[in-house]
Design an enzyme around this catalytic site. Sequence first.
Site, PDB file in Angstrom:
ATOM      1  N   THR B  44       0.824  -1.206   0.000  1.00 12.65           N
ATOM      2  CA  THR B  44       0.000   0.000   0.000  1.00 12.65           C
ATOM      3  C   THR B  44       0.859   1.258   0.000  1.00 12.65           C
ATOM      4  O   THR B  44       0.522   2.257  -0.644  1.00 12.65           O
ATOM      5  CB  THR B  44      -0.925  -0.012   1.239  1.00 12.65           C
ATOM      6  N   HIS B  47       1.836   2.051  -3.454  1.00 14.45           N
ATOM      7  CA  HIS B  47       0.753   2.690  -4.208  1.00 14.45           C
ATOM      8  C   HIS B  47       0.694   4.176  -3.882  1.00 14.45           C
ATOM      9  O   HIS B  47       0.499   5.006  -4.759  1.00 14.45           O
ATOM     10  CB  HIS B  47      -0.603   2.043  -3.878  1.00 14.45           C
ATOM     11  N   CYS B  97     -15.055   2.237  14.988  1.00 16.81           N
ATOM     12  CA  CYS B  97     -15.873   3.262  15.649  1.00 16.81           C
ATOM     13  C   CYS B  97     -16.488   2.782  16.960  1.00 16.81           C
ATOM     14  O   CYS B  97     -16.793   3.578  17.832  1.00 16.81           O
ATOM     15  CB  CYS B  97     -16.978   3.743  14.700  1.00 16.81           C
ATOM     16  N   CYS B 100     -21.030   0.866  15.305  1.00 17.99           N
ATOM     17  CA  CYS B 100     -21.793   0.433  14.127  1.00 17.99           C
ATOM     18  C   CYS B 100     -22.205  -1.042  14.298  1.00 17.99           C
ATOM     19  O   CYS B 100     -21.789  -1.721  15.245  1.00 17.99           O
ATOM     20  CB  CYS B 100     -20.983   0.629  12.841  1.00 17.99           C
ATOM     21  N   ILE B 179       2.822 -11.935   1.914  1.00 16.32           N
ATOM     22  CA  ILE B 179       1.738 -12.541   2.706  1.00 16.32           C
ATOM     23  C   ILE B 179       1.496 -13.977   2.264  1.00 16.32           C
ATOM     24  O   ILE B 179       1.221 -14.858   3.083  1.00 16.32           O
ATOM     25  CB  ILE B 179       0.444 -11.697   2.616  1.00 16.32           C
ATOM     26  N   LEU B 266      -7.781 -13.067  -0.065  1.00  9.40           N
ATOM     27  CA  LEU B 266      -7.176 -11.868   0.507  1.00  9.40           C
ATOM     28  C   LEU B 266      -6.623 -10.939  -0.571  1.00  9.40           C
ATOM     29  O   LEU B 266      -6.666  -9.719  -0.436  1.00  9.40           O
ATOM     30  CB  LEU B 266      -6.060 -12.253   1.478  1.00  9.40           C
ATOM     31  N   GLY B 267      -6.085 -11.512  -1.650  1.00  6.24           N
ATOM     32  CA  GLY B 267      -5.506 -10.691  -2.731  1.00  6.24           C
ATOM     33  C   GLY B 267      -6.571  -9.798  -3.355  1.00  6.24           C
ATOM     34  O   GLY B 267      -7.743 -10.181  -3.443  1.00  6.24           O
ATOM     35  N   ILE B 291     -11.514 -11.932   3.006  1.00 11.05           N
ATOM     36  CA  ILE B 291     -10.695 -11.717   4.209  1.00 11.05           C
ATOM     37  C   ILE B 291     -10.125 -10.311   4.155  1.00 11.05           C
ATOM     38  O   ILE B 291      -9.510  -9.919   3.167  1.00 11.05           O
ATOM     39  CB  ILE B 291      -9.521 -12.721   4.271  1.00 11.05           C
TER      40      ILE B 291
END
Lengths: 351, 351, 351, 351
Positions: B44, B47, B97, B100, B179, B266-267, B291
Amino acid sequence: MPATMKALRKTQAGKGLQIETTKVPSIGPSDVLVRVKASSICGTDLHIYGWDRWSQGRIKPPVTLGHEFCGVVEKIGDEVTAIKPGDFVSAEMHLNCGHCHQCRLGQAHICQNLKIIGIDLDGAFAEFVKIPATNIWKLDPAIPEHYGAILDPLGNAVHTVLAGAIAGQTALVTGCGPIGLMSIAVAKACGSSTVFATETNEHRRKLAKEMGADTVLNPLSEDPVQKILQATNGTGVDVLLEMSGQPAAIQQGFKALRAGGRASLLGIPTENVPLDLVQDVIFKGATVQGIYGRRMYETWVQMTALLKAGRVHLEPLFGERVELENFESAFAKLQNGLAGKILMYPNGIQK
Amino acid sequence: MPATMKALRKTQAGKGLQIETTKVPSIGPSDVLVRVKASSICGTDLHIYGWDRWSQGRIKPPVTLGHEFCGVVEKIGDEVTAIKPGDFVSAEMHLNCGHCHQCRLGQAHICQNLKIIGIDLDGAFAEFVKIPATNIWKLDPAIPEHYGAILDPLGNAVHTVLAGAIAGQTALVTGCGPIGLMSIAVAKACGSSTVFATETNEHRRKLAKEMGADTVLNPLSEDPVQKILQATNGTGVDVLLEMSGQPAAIQQGFKALRAGGRASLLGIPTENVPLDLVQDVIFKGATVQGIYGRRMYETWVQMTALLKAGRVHLEPLFGERVELENFESAFAKLQNGLAGKILMYPNGIQK
Amino acid sequence: MPATMKALRKTQAGKGLQIETTKVPSIGPSDVLVRVKASSICGTDLHIYGWDRWSQGRIKPPVTLGHEFCGVVEKIGDEVTAIKPGDFVSAEMHLNCGHCHQCRLGQAHICQNLKIIGIDLDGAFAEFVKIPATNIWKLDPAIPEHYGAILDPLGNAVHTVLAGAIAGQTALVTGCGPIGLMSIAVAKACGSSTVFATETNEHRRKLAKEMGADTVLNPLSEDPVQKILQATNGTGVDVLLEMSGQPAAIQQGFKALRAGGRASLLGIPTENVPLDLVQDVIFKGATVQGIYGRRMYETWVQMTALLKAGRVHLEPLFGERVELENFESAFAKLQNGLAGKILMYPNGIQK
Amino acid sequence: MPATMKALRKTQAGKGLQIETTKVPSIGPSDVLVRVKASSICGTDLHIYGWDRWSQGRIKPPVTLGHEFCGVVEKIGDEVTAIKPGDFVSAEMHLNCGHCHQCRLGQAHICQNLKIIGIDLDGAFAEFVKIPATNIWKLDPAIPEHYGAILDPLGNAVHTVLAGAIAGQTALVTGCGPIGLMSIAVAKACGSSTVFATETNEHRRKLAKEMGADTVLNPLSEDPVQKILQATNGTGVDVLLEMSGQPAAIQQGFKALRAGGRASLLGIPTENVPLDLVQDVIFKGATVQGIYGRRMYETWVQMTALLKAGRVHLEPLFGERVELENFESAFAKLQNGLAGKILMYPNGIQK
């Protein structure tokens, strides 16, 4: 015992079905012969009638159709002990091999060597049908005969609804054909707090209401995803029960599913369905379940317990009742999709 | 305490990252300030560095990146009782939070109002990071510091592997990025009988072997579905652990999955994936799980118990270790996909 | 806001309770102050009134009793965002620590550091009660006020019934005090096919019928085990819901449980219970569950969804309604065990 | 095929066993005849030898004992298709009826009409044994013969360990007889983070260490509950695997179990066990499972997958190997409890 009987058969490759006189099946030591009281026509029977591509690959004529039925035991094989002549029964028509990986794991309904009576072997659109004793399901006399004739699809509905938690859960049924309608009744009987249903056909939407749906939506004239999100404070439903096999309905169903929800898929799409796996499954942490057949025999236990207790009311589902000979008009009506479950009586209508 | 610190930040819309001097965060009554010992770069972060479409929609500069790390507690808020200065810790960087529907159901990892430290709030590529006390995870000193820095992705792996039965099960890991590689080690540690892995990159295939995979396949030069079916008597694997996000790998994974199996995804695919729902999910009676993140905090309990017990060996995963200032070379190497996990040390490399 | 209020308190060690004028609680930044509309007396309150051995060890006077209630939010702390003055609410009165092993695993209801409002902290037998915002449960206006006052015990019933499968299952409720009676209604609402109940008290047996039990047995005049085995073809019930805490009932319950069944134990025996572990648990392959409190907050979600949908009818349970000042007569009636749930109104009876 | 064979039998009521020449069993159409390679003596065989009260009620002489074994298929019945002569096999010796409630629910191991080969029917302490084809379990040649002879008790261990989550969990094994010892190895192979074991016998404590237990305690010289609570920060273990049947060990096990933990009970107490249901089960929110036999056939799938993968090492368990004729010395040694598993070879020791 007569030597021959009347049966509704696919006698050769091509469209249509034929009433024939054929031999009463002879049974082996572990088999049971059942006199059919009432049978019911499944969507699969329509496909075979119409001789679609799937039928052409699967069906080997001649074969007697019919896999939804109930009847009375006429004769039992020498090694059969738990069933006796006179018993009121239905049957699981999926025959499992008993020794593949799935059978060994208690997943006989997805056996690697499954055969189906009424598709691969002679079925119940006949005066008599031969069934292995293991597959016979004894029915409590409290269960009405016309309910006994539709346990196969009702089992699909019970299998789907009870594949996860339902009590206190909101649910969406996409597609209100017979199994979708049954699912509504089963979900309510098992404590679903709110059942939403989507269906394009007006008559079926009316039936959905009668079966107990709280909110019935027409996806042609309103946006079901938005309506459902509004009704659930933007959260979505806990459970999706997909009964339509329509790509658009499947996609709407996933959009209406809450994060962490369960999507149980029974409807059969006829093409690949492009899924937004990221938004609809992965980021949502959703659980998607393929549902096939009925668990052998957990679903039968649950289903007949619910019926015996009078918890599931199916009356609105039933359409006409016909003698086996009048199958043509029955099949024609079902092609229009409005007839509910039509019962056929190979031994005559008595009740 | 110093008033300012060094941090690796996205200071404005556009490509690249900047080392800046910024204020040490001030903490509220329920917060904890952690001195970062080791941090690790996630896909991430790449990215965000590259400023792709997702980043443009999500990131609001200026913000300090970094959500994989471990460190030592420097200071605690007035109402914090269960953590004290000097504790060796990591943290769940997803903030939920608490009110929810999902939070109320114990599914905080898919909270409707999730915020992520290092993405939405200032993160751990800095000398200090502020974390709510609830999200701090105390680490046993038996857990090595470099393992402590990668608990976020290891948690993804543990979450995926333990989302269903794994002991005595065959598994297929599609995609051997970090992963995926971790998942191999976790699956073996938890009793998977045979782990198959697919990966197009040669270096990663070698790592997959080192992590404990029994059979590693290259989908560019052999048909993984056929190989897996052969090796399992035509049955397929019990469990698919999808780590690639590649449509072709996802489709192969489903074809290699046995009827009744579990597919845990997961991907993250970047486009819609056309799935053969009928053959691969419905008729198979498969269970497909999305997931996301780590269960809060069941995954952390499981993961740190396995690490403390020395059950999961991750050494082959680690690449270079760099000072925070040398981030450019680290990001460049990771772009090539061969670097494993690169650790960055905002307070200097000591160990 | 007044500075003082009326409260029903244990002011010193010893029998009895006292109405006192005490300060309206001041709230912290994460707390909520609720004006109590209706409260309900629990069996635990009777024990504290009577000052039994358990009370002597646990209760530290002075303390205001009362942990079953509903009301309207009067004031919120500075950091509270999800609740606002005027909200109609009840609350989970068990306060968990948030950081012990159980809290981290999503089992907050068995937190190692549990405190209970109305037992360890000032409770709801008062005009106002202070509750942490996390523990407040917002109620849909569709839920009647008198139902809102008994969510604590109803939650015990829902937790017990839904601790395993119930749809299509036969169940036995041993002991028809308020929670046993609620369990009958919940089990039927969630699809239990047949509910058996045992109870020695005639009035309660009558109530059990009204709540929906199919068969109600008096263990003083008939053998419940034999009756149940007869009614289930010698198999026994699928589910035991133990609500009595009586050793004889517990033993009968286990004898009436089928092999492979579930026994969920909520009733609190006052002595060790000699169990025939071999015949009743081990050879039976039974699953025995200790049930405590309510799952936080899954049980609340389920319970309020069922209530909002009108699926659970509790009217027969309610007895008298009294002003707080008339607590003596209310407690006296409850000692006799025939009064059902008595509601007390600290702010006056309005509805 | 010879007409007669050697067998170890209980020929009449009373103590002891006899070697006899008896007929080779003739098989029916669904049966398989197996040439026994290796058999193993179970504690139950010792009870039958000693003719205790249980044996007097259950055993109807004459009968050949033996229910732990492996061998090679000699002959198959006419309707057997999935097995062929020469296959290396073991078998589930519990025969289920197929039609009771439990059989229909996939709980065949607790069938209401269970019969056991080697107890109710002639068993495997003989050159040949007859088994229904459904109960035959084919073994991969990778599984060593001496492992093949003890799959019955190993299956008990696997059934117990895998009756709930074990990966990343702490476990306590109370009682280190053969099945307790196997459970240690299975728990570690399946990812248990820490295995505690208690055992009064010194030799068995040594074996427990060899099987992989992390901490082995002697309840005669130290307080296991206190030690375990200390080692787990006062929390207790996640999982209790009760293998002793001793009331004191059961009680200690429950005290050492954490709130929310799982207690799986396999050991058979000979008397009622007074349980502190309130503190140990109810307030703890514990789950207690009675474990009997092996799941048919999920346990067999898991067990043989683990063995084939080389994940479970059982060598320390094996004691002497004797010809069938030398049974007396074997039984005598086992009476002392120190001999581990003794293998008997009805067709001679070859390997």
